[in-house]
Design a protein around this motif. Structure first.
Motif, short mmCIF file in Angstrom:
data_model
loop_
_atom_site.label_atom_id
_atom_site.label_comp_id
_atom_site.label_asym_id
_atom_site.label_seq_id
_atom_site.Cartn_x
_atom_site.Cartn_y
_atom_site.Cartn_z
N ASN A 47 -64.13 20.70 10.88
CA ASN A 47 -63.86 21.39 9.61
C ASN A 47 -62.43 21.91 9.56
O ASN A 47 -61.75 21.81 8.52
CB ASN A 47 -64.83 22.56 9.44
N SER B 142 -65.98 14.97 14.21
CA SER B 142 -67.18 14.75 13.40
C SER B 142 -68.14 13.80 14.10
O SER B 142 -69.35 14.04 14.14
CB SER B 142 -66.81 14.17 12.03
N LYS C 187 -70.92 20.98 8.85
CA LYS C 187 -69.83 20.33 8.11
C LYS C 187 -69.80 20.77 6.65
O LYS C 187 -68.76 20.69 5.99
CB LYS C 187 -70.00 18.81 8.18
N ALA D 18 -68.27 20.48 15.27
CA ALA D 18 -68.30 20.41 13.80
C ALA D 18 -67.34 21.43 13.19
O ALA D 18 -66.68 21.15 12.18
CB ALA D 18 -69.71 20.64 13.28
#
Length: 247
Positions: A97, A25, A41, A93
């Motif tokens: 996830n 992240s 995200k 990203a």
């Protein structure tokens, strides 16, 4: 907590996913625009739903599946005017996830493990232990990627109060938020917790705009309203449909 070595071993998957989700992240948000990172995200609930449905055998209702595009679409609409596409941000990203989805499901499984949850004492203790383990797991990656900058960082931390105060504040807020998210997970499930996490992104977009004095244009406000409305609908849709069937 009075955990055993076997308990620690069972916590390693959660700790690894926690470290991976946070690291990916941070990289995503630094590789491109923050708004773009937030958009990607926002798809976290979809990752969590797929894993819950097909890997952990915890079915998600069709009605809730249909709510996910509404929630994700609201965040995209709220951020789209600031979109700055970057492949590295997109990939990292998506990895974040995936790690976050696994973390939520593994965390929930850990909470339901007989004996371990009693020895852990509380959700706060569980989160503290997984955070410590995740920290130690991330150290090799930190030294590998930026070990040569540690001296410079220590100097800046000691001499620049803006960096030191913001770093401490950021760490405290991040820890508090994630502990509350873990408590939410205990009372709900991995997908619901991911949905709440996506709602948080809408609030972040509005909050940042207010704090920084940015204009809240109609498209941004519409996207925020759709996102929050979608989360509310997700939380009650099954109960509404159940009442309709009973009637």
């Amino acid at each position: 907590p009075t955990v055993t070595m076997d308990d620690i071993i069972k916590m390693l998957p959660v700790a690894f996913c926690f470290a991976g989700a946070h690291s990916a992240s941070v990289f995503a948000l630094s590789a491109g625009a923050v708004s773009f990172g937030q958009i990607v995200k926002a798809a976290e609930p979809a990752f969590a739903a797929v894993l819950s449905q097909f890997v952990y055998n915890k079915p998600v209702s069709k009605a809730k599946w249909l709510c996910l595009p509404v929630i994700i679409g609201g965040v995209i609409l709220a951020s789209v005017k600031e979109l700055d596409f970057a492949v590295s941000a997109l990939v990292s990203a998506c990895i974040a996830n995936l790690f976050a989805a696994f973390k939520g499901n593994e965390n929930k499984k850990l909470m339901e493990t007989e004996g371990l949850k009693d020895r852990m004492g509380s959700v706060g203790n569980q989160f503290a232990l997984t955070t410590i383990l995740g920290f130690f797991m991330s150290l090799p990656f930190v030294f590998l990627r930026e070990g040569n900058k540690l001296g410079e960082f220590v100097t800046l931390f000691k001499t620049n109060p803006v960096i030191s105060s913001n770093l401490i504040a950021s760490g405290l807020w991040f820890y508090g938020y994630n502990e509350l998210a873990t408590m939410t997970l205990k009372k709900t499930g991995a997908v619901t917790q991911s949905v709440a996490n996506t709602a948080k992104r809408v609030i972040v977009i509005v909050g940042v705009a207010i704090v920084l004095g940015e204009s809240l244009d109609p498209i941004k406000m519409l996207g925020c309203s759709i996102g929050i409305g979608g989360v509310f609908l997700y939380s009650i849709i099954d109960q509404l449909l159940a009442k309709k069937k009973e009637a």
